[in-house]
Scaffold this motif. Structure first.
Motif, PDB file in Angstrom:
ATOM      1  N   ALA A   1       0.866  -1.677   0.063  1.00  0.00           N
ATOM      2  CA  ALA A   1       0.012  -0.280  -0.164  1.00  0.00           C
ATOM      3  C   ALA A   1       0.779   1.000  -0.365  1.00  0.00           C
ATOM      4  CB  ALA A   1      -0.400  -0.066   1.332  1.00  0.00           C
ATOM      5  N   ILE A   2       1.396   1.125   0.983  1.00  0.00           N
ATOM      6  CA  ILE A   2       3.120   2.306   0.702  1.00  0.00           C
ATOM      7  C   ILE A   2       3.363   2.282  -0.753  1.00  0.00           C
ATOM      8  CG2 ILE A   2       4.964   3.535   2.002  1.00  0.00           C
ATOM      9  CD1 ILE A   2       2.216   3.834   3.870  1.00  0.00           C
TER      10      ILE A   2
ATOM     11  N   GLU B   1       2.443   1.297  -3.074  1.00  0.00           N
ATOM     12  CA  GLU B   1       1.407   2.396  -4.549  1.00  0.00           C
ATOM     13  C   GLU B   1       1.352   4.031  -4.344  1.00  0.00           C
ATOM     14  OE1 GLU B   1       0.312   0.468  -6.932  1.00  0.00           O
ATOM     15  OE2 GLU B   1      -1.220   2.363  -7.060  1.00  0.00           O
ATOM     16  N   LYS B   2       1.596   3.971  -2.965  1.00  0.00           N
ATOM     17  CA  LYS B   2       1.025   5.461  -2.281  1.00  0.00           C
ATOM     18  C   LYS B   2       2.227   6.677  -3.228  1.00  0.00           C
ATOM     19  CE  LYS B   2       0.438   9.202   0.609  1.00  0.00           C
ATOM     20  NZ  LYS B   2       0.904   9.827   2.316  1.00  0.00           N
TER      21      LYS B   2
ATOM     22  N   PRO C   1       8.463  17.591  -8.089  1.00  0.00           N
ATOM     23  CA  PRO C   1       7.700  18.574  -7.418  1.00  0.00           C
ATOM     24  C   PRO C   1       5.790  18.065  -7.432  1.00  0.00           C
ATOM     25  CG  PRO C   1       8.425  19.844  -9.509  1.00  0.00           C
ATOM     26  CD  PRO C   1       8.511  18.826  -9.817  1.00  0.00           C
ATOM     27  N   VAL C   2       5.466  16.664  -7.971  1.00  0.00           N
ATOM     28  CA  VAL C   2       4.716  15.834  -8.003  1.00  0.00           C
ATOM     29  C   VAL C   2       4.160  14.927  -6.682  1.00  0.00           C
ATOM     30  CG1 VAL C   2       3.050  13.699  -9.512  1.00  0.00           C
ATOM     31  CG2 VAL C   2       3.780  15.906 -10.195  1.00  0.00           C
TER      32      VAL C   2
ATOM     33  N   VAL D   1       4.479  16.885  -3.168  1.00  0.00           N
ATOM     34  CA  VAL D   1       3.278  16.850  -2.455  1.00  0.00           C
ATOM     35  C   VAL D   1       3.340  15.627  -2.060  1.00  0.00           C
ATOM     36  CG1 VAL D   1       0.804  17.451  -3.258  1.00  0.00           C
ATOM     37  CG2 VAL D   1       2.187  19.107  -4.812  1.00  0.00           C
ATOM     38  N   GLN D   2       3.813  14.634  -2.415  1.00  0.00           N
ATOM     39  CA  GLN D   2       2.748  13.422  -2.489  1.00  0.00           C
ATOM     40  C   GLN D   2       4.128  13.161  -0.959  1.00  0.00           C
ATOM     41  OE1 GLN D   2       1.264  12.320  -3.892  1.00  0.00           O
ATOM     42  NE2 GLN D   2       0.966   9.976  -4.444  1.00  0.00           N
TER      43      GLN D   2
ATOM     44  N   GLN E   1       2.602  15.334   1.569  1.00  0.00           N
ATOM     45  CA  GLN E   1       0.910  14.741   2.489  1.00  0.00           C
ATOM     46  C   GLN E   1       1.534  13.755   3.272  1.00  0.00           C
ATOM     47  OE1 GLN E   1      -2.010  15.692   1.814  1.00  0.00           O
ATOM     48  NE2 GLN E   1      -2.221  14.027   3.574  1.00  0.00           N
TER      49      GLN E   1
ATOM     50  N   ASN F   1       0.701  13.054   7.102  1.00  0.00           N
ATOM     51  CA  ASN F   1      -0.031  11.430   8.000  1.00  0.00           C
ATOM     52  C   ASN F   1       0.961  11.071   8.416  1.00  0.00           C
ATOM     53  OD1 ASN F   1      -1.546  11.924   5.611  1.00  0.00           O
ATOM     54  ND2 ASN F   1      -0.786  10.155   4.487  1.00  0.00           N
TER      55      ASN F   1
ATOM     56  N   VAL G   1      -4.425   1.688  -0.179  1.00  0.00           N
ATOM     57  CA  VAL G   1      -3.468   2.762   0.277  1.00  0.00           C
ATOM     58  C   VAL G   1      -4.175   4.175   0.962  1.00  0.00           C
ATOM     59  CG1 VAL G   1      -2.294   4.424  -1.245  1.00  0.00           C
ATOM     60  CG2 VAL G   1      -3.315   1.813  -2.304  1.00  0.00           C
ATOM     61  N   PRO G   2      -3.568   4.567   1.618  1.00  0.00           N
ATOM     62  CA  PRO G   2      -3.359   5.623   2.860  1.00  0.00           C
ATOM     63  C   PRO G   2      -3.186   7.009   1.659  1.00  0.00           C
ATOM     64  CG  PRO G   2      -1.081   5.017   2.970  1.00  0.00           C
ATOM     65  CD  PRO G   2      -1.911   4.121   2.073  1.00  0.00           C
ATOM     66  N   ASP G   3      -4.252   7.693   1.948  1.00  0.00           N
ATOM     67  CA  ASP G   3      -4.242   9.002   1.695  1.00  0.00           C
ATOM     68  C   ASP G   3      -4.279   9.498   0.135  1.00  0.00           C
ATOM     69  OD1 ASP G   3      -5.894  10.159   4.122  1.00  0.00           O
ATOM     70  OD2 ASP G   3      -4.194   9.084   5.063  1.00  0.00           O
ATOM     71  N   VAL G   4      -3.783   9.192  -0.879  1.00  0.00           N
ATOM     72  CA  VAL G   4      -3.232   8.976  -1.871  1.00  0.00           C
ATOM     73  C   VAL G   4      -4.134  10.740  -2.126  1.00  0.00           C
ATOM     74  CG1 VAL G   4      -3.118   8.869  -4.310  1.00  0.00           C
ATOM     75  CG2 VAL G   4      -3.641   7.216  -2.904  1.00  0.00           C
ATOM     76  N   PRO G   5      -3.757  12.159  -2.109  1.00  0.00           N
ATOM     77  CA  PRO G   5      -4.016  13.077  -2.687  1.00  0.00           C
ATOM     78  C   PRO G   5      -4.177  12.977  -4.416  1.00  0.00           C
ATOM     79  CG  PRO G   5      -1.486  13.626  -1.792  1.00  0.00           C
ATOM     80  CD  PRO G   5      -1.622  12.212  -1.894  1.00  0.00           C
TER      81      PRO G   5
ATOM     82  N   VAL H   1      -4.058  14.321  -7.002  1.00  0.00           N
ATOM     83  CA  VAL H   1      -2.683  15.409  -7.335  1.00  0.00           C
ATOM     84  C   VAL H   1      -2.676  14.631  -9.159  1.00  0.00           C
ATOM     85  CG1 VAL H   1      -0.792  16.388  -6.048  1.00  0.00           C
ATOM     86  CG2 VAL H   1      -0.741  14.238  -6.519  1.00  0.00           C
TER      87      VAL H   1
ATOM     88  N   LEU I   1      -0.379  15.760 -13.236  1.00  0.00           N
ATOM     89  CA  LEU I   1       0.555  17.002 -13.388  1.00  0.00           C
ATOM     90  C   LEU I   1      -0.001  18.493 -13.708  1.00  0.00           C
ATOM     91  CD1 LEU I   1       3.002  14.599 -15.406  1.00  0.00           C
ATOM     92  CD2 LEU I   1       3.398  16.669 -13.249  1.00  0.00           C
TER      93      LEU I   1
ATOM     94  N   ILE J   1      -0.444  20.329 -10.495  1.00  0.00           N
ATOM     95  CA  ILE J   1       0.064  21.158  -9.172  1.00  0.00           C
ATOM     96  C   ILE J   1       1.049  21.807 -10.046  1.00  0.00           C
ATOM     97  CG2 ILE J   1       1.880  19.049 -10.253  1.00  0.00           C
ATOM     98  CD1 ILE J   1       2.378  18.658  -6.859  1.00  0.00           C
TER      99      ILE J   1
ATOM    100  N   GLU K   1       0.453  24.140  -6.572  1.00  0.00           N
ATOM    101  CA  GLU K   1       1.772  23.964  -6.021  1.00  0.00           C
ATOM    102  C   GLU K   1       3.004  24.448  -6.391  1.00  0.00           C
ATOM    103  OE1 GLU K   1      -1.141  22.500  -2.909  1.00  0.00           O
ATOM    104  OE2 GLU K   1       1.182  22.476  -3.093  1.00  0.00           O
ATOM    105  N   THR K   2       3.455  24.656  -7.137  1.00  0.00           N
ATOM    106  CA  THR K   2       4.723  24.269  -7.386  1.00  0.00           C
ATOM    107  C   THR K   2       5.443  25.854  -7.440  1.00  0.00           C
ATOM    108  OG1 THR K   2       4.735  24.309 -10.012  1.00  0.00           O
ATOM    109  CG2 THR K   2       5.723  22.319  -8.502  1.00  0.00           C
TER     110      THR K   2
END
Lengths: 261, 353
Positions: free
Chosen positions: A140-141, A143-144, A190-191, A194-195, A198, A202, B324-328, B330, B332, B335, B339-340
């Motif tokens: 799961a992690i 995948e994140k 940059p993407v 953000v992850q 987040q 968490n 999957v924990p809290d996939v925001p 997002v 491209l 963002i 954000e950038t």
């Protein structure tokens, strides 16, 4: 969160480490409270990373006390410090190169005495269930942090940025009481930044406290409750970044210096 | 001819077990262990002093030995295996605590040399330089097999033991313990930072290697029915390590293949060379040249060995998004504008003032 709120999780007093004539950390005092997200900034060579090395036990301090969660931990072995709930990520990614990405993640889950030899033979059903649960958490992690497709690749084949993600994913799996993050964003696109941001939130939501070393002051200002500035092996000031900008010592040593350069 | 093949195969199976033990300390733990043959010897001597009758000072005037408990074969082999593991625990406790790398190799080499000297000089312990001899063929007091049938039986036993050691070691290798051990080998700093007790993990791995060596030694002594200090030295360890290098470090199947090539086929093939020339001592020299050359060629062109360390592959499907924990959410597009630029602009704003 103000400095007074919350119970003290980490208290460092008079921490010293000299490498030959270099006073890397020279009488550092700092406090971190439960649930805080503290930024640690300072010019290169200020001793920030050495503080992380000292706190995590990989380097033994010359002097000073470190009280973590009500217990003195200075001088303990790194694995004992990890077991007490303090985990760190490395500034230069230290993956286990000839282990797959999934295995790298599995190691990050605290062993809690599960890696005994007998477990390879005794109670296989229980062992298999524990292993399956750990693997699900890791996947799961993975995948994140976009590592799932790479889970069967050897970690040495990852790119620099992917190794940073792996580094952070391991901390997320360790779920420490205090996470020391040494520039987790460096070299990450940059993407995924953000992850990771987040991910840091968490960690806080999960009850962790975070000490973040970061050079990107905009990011520090946006995310941190409080900022500590280190200069020449000591804490020069602490407070919000807005307050610190007015502080002449900080301006001279760090902000002004960078601006002038 | 058949008897010759059976002899080579029996020795080969026992040597392959020894190589599997070397592979634990070197392939898994990552420590070059020059004391390895000492654990083989401890297993051999251990099994013999447990299995032999009490020494009669009147009969054996030049040498004698301790214990002489006249134990049956199986408990004696198990006890000898435990002795090897215990000895490895003691040596490991000294060598692995603070020292690393080259120093461990030196400490282990010294241990091996000391043990050879002690066993050789002390006639009361395990018979000095003459060694121990006069063991009965194990289990044959109940089986009553003829010489040929018994050699087949012992070959089968050794192959069974090789399979057993292989299965047990593969289990350990794939367990969380084996994984932790490999993490320590790959990067000990990171392994310590993630809660692995380096010393304790290495020590346990090292003891497993020693126990496997002693097990092979006990089988070997029961095959030769005799053992003396001349039958073990550092060259033997070098040959076992060569088998692991050529076969494939940390790959048990590769190690068995490498052991067969380097430690069984090569010496046997080299026996044929004296038939071609008048020089009768050329055989072992040719074997050494071929063996050493093989190692150099392998290390240059295929450092992982014939079979490389195997990956543990995971075939699970991608986890459900809900897990999957809290996939925001997002993308491209989202963002790059929001954000950038905000990160970049504030960073500039703060540093440029």
């Amino acid at each position: 969160m103000s400095e007074a709120a919350g119970t003290t999780l980490l208290e460092v007093r008079g921490l010293k480490k000299h490498f030959g004539g270099v006073k890397a950390v020279n009488g550092c005092d700092l406090e971190i409270h439960q649930g805080e997200l503290v930024g640690l900034i300072g010019p290169n060579g200020a001793g920030k990373s050495t503080v992380v090395e000292l706190l995590s036990g990989l380097v033994k301090p010359d002097a000073g006390t470190v009280v973590f969660d009500g217990r003195e931990i200075q001088g303990l072995a790194p694995h004992e410090i990890f077991a007490s709930g303090l985990a760190r990520c490395f500034q230069l990614a230290k993956e286990w190169p000839q282990l797959t990405v999934l295995e790298n993640l599995l190691i990050a889950i605290p062993p809690d005495g599960k890696d005994t030899i007998w477990r390879a033979f005794g109670s296989p059903r229980k062992a298999r269930a524990a292993e399956a649960e750990a693997r699900d958490r890791c996947l799961a992690i993975a995948e994140k942090y976009r590592l799932f497709p790479l889970r069967n690749d050897y970690a040495f084949t990852l790119s620099g940025g992917q190794k940073r993600l792996l580094e952070f994913a391991r901390i997320a799996l360790a779920r420490p009481k205090l996470a020391l993050l040494d520039e987790p964003m460096a070299g990450v696109n940059p993407v995924l930044q953000v992850q990771i941001e987040q991910g840091i939130r968490n960690l806080l939501d999960g009850g962790s406290t975070v000490l973040l070393i970061e050079h990107n002051l905009g990011f520090v200002e946006r995310i941190c409750d409080r900022v500590i500035v280190m200069v020449e092996g000591r804490v020069a000031a602490s407070g919000s970044l807005a307050e610190l900008r007015e502080n002449p010592i900080v301006q001279d040593a760090y902000l002004g210096g960078v601006g002038a350069a | 001819m058949i008897q010759y093949i059976v002899t080579v195969a029996t020795t080969g199976a026992i040597t392959a077990i020894m190589c599997l033990g070397v592979n634990v300390s070197w392939g898994w733990v990552g420590q070059i262990d020059l004391a390895y043959y000492a654990y083989v010897a401890i297993g051999a001597y251990g099994a013999m002093i447990l299995e032999l009758h009490k020494a009669h000072p009147t009969v054996t005037t030049t040498n004698s030995y301790i214990l002489g408990l006249h134990w049956p074969f199986i408990p004696a082999v198990l006890a000898a295996t435990a002795m090897g593991g215990a000895a490895a625990l003691i040596v490991g406790a000294i060598a692995l605590r603070r020292l690393r790398g080259d120093y461990i190799a030196i400490i282990t080499a010294c241990t091996a040399l000391m043990l050879t000297a002690v066993t050789g000089q002390d006639n009361q312990l395990v018979g000095g330089f003459i060694g121990l001899y006069g063991l009965n063929q194990p289990l044959n007091s109940t089986l009553h097999l003829g010489a040929t049938a018994y050699s087949y039986f012992y070959l089968g036993l050794c192959i069974f033991c090789l399979g057993l050691v292989y299965v047990v070691l593969e289990r350990i290798y794939r367990s969380p313990f084996g994984r932790s051990l490999r993490a320590v080998r790959e990067n000990e700093t990171a392994a310590a930072a993630f809660g692995r007790n380096l010393f304790w993990l290495r020590l346990r791995g090292y003891a497993i290697g020693g126990a496997v060596g002693a097990f092979a030694g006990a089988l070997y002594a029961n095959y030769l029915l005799a053992w003396n200090p001349a039958s073990w030295n550092l060259i033997e360890v070098a040959l076992l390590i060569a088998g692991v290098v050529v076969g494939g470090r940390a790959n048990s199947r590769g190690v068995i293949i490498g052991s067969i090539i380097i430690d069984s086929l090569l010496p046997e093939i080299s026996r044929l060379f004296p038939l071609l020339t008048s020089n009768t001592s050329i055989g072992p020299s040719i074997a050494a040249i071929l063996g050493a050359g093989g190692i150099i060629v392998m290390l240059r062109f295929r450092p992982g060995g014939i079979l490389r360390e195997r990956k543990t592959m995971d075939r699970s499907p991608a986890p459900m998004p809900s897990l999957v924990p809290d996939v925001p959410a997002v993308s491209l597009a989202g963002i790059s504008s929001a954000e950038t630029t905000s990160v970049g602009s504030t960073a500039e704003g703060s540093t440029d003032e």
